[in-house]
Each structure stands twice: as C-alpha cells, then as structure tokens.
Enzyme design. Structure first.
Site, PDB file in Angstrom:
ATOM      1  N   LEU A 137       0.855  -1.182   0.000  1.00 52.59           N
ATOM      2  CA  LEU A 137       0.000   0.000   0.000  1.00 52.59           C
ATOM      3  C   LEU A 137       0.894   1.236   0.000  1.00 52.59           C
ATOM      4  O   LEU A 137       1.985   1.214   0.572  1.00 52.59           O
ATOM      5  CB  LEU A 137      -0.905   0.034   1.247  1.00 52.59           C
ATOM      6  CG  LEU A 137      -1.978  -1.048   1.373  1.00 52.59           C
ATOM      7  CD1 LEU A 137      -2.710  -0.888   2.704  1.00 52.59           C
ATOM      8  CD2 LEU A 137      -2.971  -0.978   0.217  1.00 52.59           C
ATOM      9  N   ASP A 138       0.426   2.307  -0.621  1.00 50.88           N
ATOM     10  CA  ASP A 138       1.175   3.557  -0.576  1.00 50.88           C
ATOM     11  C   ASP A 138       1.296   4.045   0.865  1.00 50.88           C
ATOM     12  O   ASP A 138       0.460   3.708   1.721  1.00 50.88           O
ATOM     13  CB  ASP A 138       0.464   4.640  -1.400  1.00 50.88           C
ATOM     14  CG  ASP A 138       0.353   4.274  -2.872  1.00 50.88           C
ATOM     15  OD1 ASP A 138       1.182   3.482  -3.332  1.00 50.88           O
ATOM     16  OD2 ASP A 138      -0.574   4.779  -3.528  1.00 50.88           O
ATOM     17  N   LYS A 139       2.295   4.852   1.117  1.00 50.83           N
ATOM     18  CA  LYS A 139       2.529   5.382   2.456  1.00 50.83           C
ATOM     19  C   LYS A 139       1.266   6.001   3.054  1.00 50.83           C
ATOM     20  O   LYS A 139       0.913   5.728   4.201  1.00 50.83           O
ATOM     21  CB  LYS A 139       3.650   6.425   2.407  1.00 50.83           C
ATOM     22  CG  LYS A 139       3.875   7.152   3.720  1.00 50.83           C
ATOM     23  CD  LYS A 139       4.939   8.233   3.583  1.00 50.83           C
ATOM     24  CE  LYS A 139       5.083   9.024   4.881  1.00 50.83           C
ATOM     25  NZ  LYS A 139       6.084  10.112   4.769  1.00 50.83           N
ATOM     26  N   ARG A 238      -5.525   5.553  -7.878  1.00 47.04           N
ATOM     27  CA  ARG A 238      -5.298   6.997  -7.942  1.00 47.04           C
ATOM     28  C   ARG A 238      -5.143   7.463  -9.387  1.00 47.04           C
ATOM     29  O   ARG A 238      -5.693   8.491  -9.784  1.00 47.04           O
ATOM     30  CB  ARG A 238      -4.067   7.355  -7.111  1.00 47.04           C
ATOM     31  CG  ARG A 238      -4.226   7.018  -5.636  1.00 47.04           C
ATOM     32  CD  ARG A 238      -2.897   6.996  -4.916  1.00 47.04           C
ATOM     33  NE  ARG A 238      -2.268   8.319  -4.907  1.00 47.04           N
ATOM     34  CZ  ARG A 238      -1.023   8.541  -4.517  1.00 47.04           C
ATOM     35  NH1 ARG A 238      -0.253   7.519  -4.120  1.00 47.04           N
ATOM     36  NH2 ARG A 238      -0.530   9.762  -4.518  1.00 47.04           N
TER      37      ARG A 238
END
Length: 305
Positions: A137-139, A238
């Site tokens: 997962l992205d930060k 996104r």
C-alpha cells in the site's frame, strides 16, 4: 563516486534536465535537482541547470554516490492485527507508515514492526528488505494487508494475486458527482513519460490495468466510492480515477490542489481483502475499519453538502 553518461535522443528534445536525470536514474526530481545544484551534472561538458531544455544528441554526464546498503531491523512499533496464525498475518496498516525500508525511510516501516512482532519469522522470498511482503500500500493509504510468514504461504498468496483471484476493495472519496452507479476503468498504466516518479495512463508501453467501482454515497461535489482491483499496478486506483477526471481528494500527486480536509494524504483506504488461505484452503474475508481521519472526511462533507 559513480558516473553515468547518456546521449539524448529526439524523444528527449525539450525535456528539462532535472526531469531527464530523475528518469534515467530512477530517483526523485528533488534528488536530481540536488545533484545539479552540487555541480554533479554536466551537459556537453558544461555545468547543467535544472530548467535547461535538452536537445537531440547532447551528452549528459552525472556523478553520484551509490545508495547505502539497506537492512531491516526489528522495531517495537504497535500494529493493528486483524488476523494471525502460523502462516499469515493480516494487518490494518496505518496511514503515514511506509511498507518497507527504502532510501529516505530506512526505519519505522511496517516490515520493521512485523520483524519485531513475529520474531523474525517472515517469508524470505523477497529478501531482507521486504520479508513477507506479497503486496503493498502507498505510504498515505491505510488499510488491510496480508503478509506471509512462510515461503509456501508467500507463494500461494502471490499466485492468487497474479491470477486475480484475490480481491482487494478500497474506499475512496473523489472529486465530482459520478453519474454512473457503477463502472469499470480499463486503461494501461506505465511510468509517466516526463516525470519518472509518477505513473500515468499510457497506451504505449503501459501494462494492462482494470479497476471496478460502484457508488456508496454522493455528496454534491464529492462521491464516496468502493473500488475493486482486478490488477495491481502501482498507484492504480489513484491514476485511474484521475484519468476519468474524478481524482481522489487530497491526492498530492494526481489530484487537484489540497482541500481543507482533516487528513494527511489521499482519502483512500484498503477496506477489505478476500482470498483463500494459502495453506488451509479456507476462504478468508478480512475487513479493516477506516481510521478516524477517513471518517472525519466523510463527516465533513455530510455537514457541508
């Protein structure tokens, strides 16, 4: 100090030097600009400037220090554990936590926390920096992640993700009122042609990417969506939502200017994960409750709609 030399091509004409260096070294634009400021980038034997535009056939030379060798050490960091047995562990990753060590984030990551909690008992398939990590997962994306403790579990989970039989569903708050109740975005994703640190929908060299979505609630200028990944490209949700002109609220890379929402980073949460236990064969459904900041964003638009 290492040195790399390239010759620009017709496709590079008009590209800024800092963008070119970032792309060729696979580093951030900020890092590339720092190299240029230090006089470590030369164009045709002349000192380079970040905003100079390249021409075809120019020689670009960059001197840089090779990155330090990273390692992952156990750290006593609290974890929100949703499920755990001898083979796998499922966590609700906190927003702001990086998944594994990388330049700029050598510690304080999910891997550091898992190494401490599991006593080092994680799958070794992905090496010492990413032990047990099957997907990421992205930060600034919170939510459910499954991690492998053993190599057989890792291989089983990876096979399900590759075959698209493991289903990941996200909650996203996006700009605009989406007309359709549900839909599918099919558009290939690859590196942005001019900004190496970004991804983009690109029909030249992009990899197949599919995102399904349905509307959970409309709030005038915003829509709350559930998005299911069929593929798992970097920044897929996104990029896809920005592509259809409904970017995720507060997305600092693909969105509009920052709105006044009570959250750091994009309003995106990995809500649930459906998969088959890689050892027992049992169907698994794990949900991660959204953090207070995600709920606060929904409350804000409910109040102001």
């Amino acid at each position: 100090m290492e040195q790399k030399t390239w010759q620009s091509t017709p496709a590079d004409e008009g590209v800024r030097l800092d963008v070119y260096v970032a792309r060729m070294l696979s580093v951030s634009r900020t890092y590339a600009q720092d190299l240029i400021k230090k006089g470590l980038v030369r164009v045709q034997d002349n000192m380079g400037k970040a905003n100079c535009r390249l021409e075809d056939g120019q020689c670009i030379t960059v001197s840089f220090s090779p990155p330090a060798v990273l390692s992952a050490e156990p750290e006593n960091i609290p974890l929100h554990i949703l499920y755990e047995d001898a083979h796998i562990i499922v966590v609700n990753k906190a927003r702001g936590m990086v998944v594994h060590p990388a330049p700029g984030n050598p510690s304080g990551t999910l891997v550091n926390a898992l190494l401490y909690h599991c006593g080092g008992e994680l799958s070794g398939i992905n090496g010492v920096i990413r032990p047990g990590i099957v997907h990421r997962l992205d930060k600034d994306t919170s939510g459910v992640m499954v991690v492998a403790k053993t190599d057989p579990a890792h291989r089983g989970l990876a096979a399900q993700i590759k075959a698209h039989t493991a289903h990941r569903t996200y909650w996203a708050l996006v700009h605009g009122n989406i007309a359709e109740e549900r839909g599918t975005i099919e558009a290939p994703i690859g590196r942005h042609p001019k900004d190496r640190i970004k991804m983009a929908v690109t029909f030249k060299g992009g990899r197949e990417a599919t995102t399904h979505f349905h509307v959970l609630q409309r709030y005038g200028e915003y829509t709350w969506l559930a998005c299911r990944l069929e593929t798992g490209r970097t920044h897929q949700i996104r990029v896809h939502l920005a592509y259809i002109r409904h970017p995720v609220v507060n997305d600092p890379v693909y969105g509009y200017k920052r709105d006044d929402f009570p959250i750091q980073g994009q309003v995106l949460h990995s809500r649930c994960l459906d998969f088959v236990h890689p050892v027992t064969g049992e169907p698994m459904h794990v949900e991660a409750p959204p953090a207070a900041d995600f709920s606060a964003c929904l409350e804000r638009i409910r109040t102001h709609s």
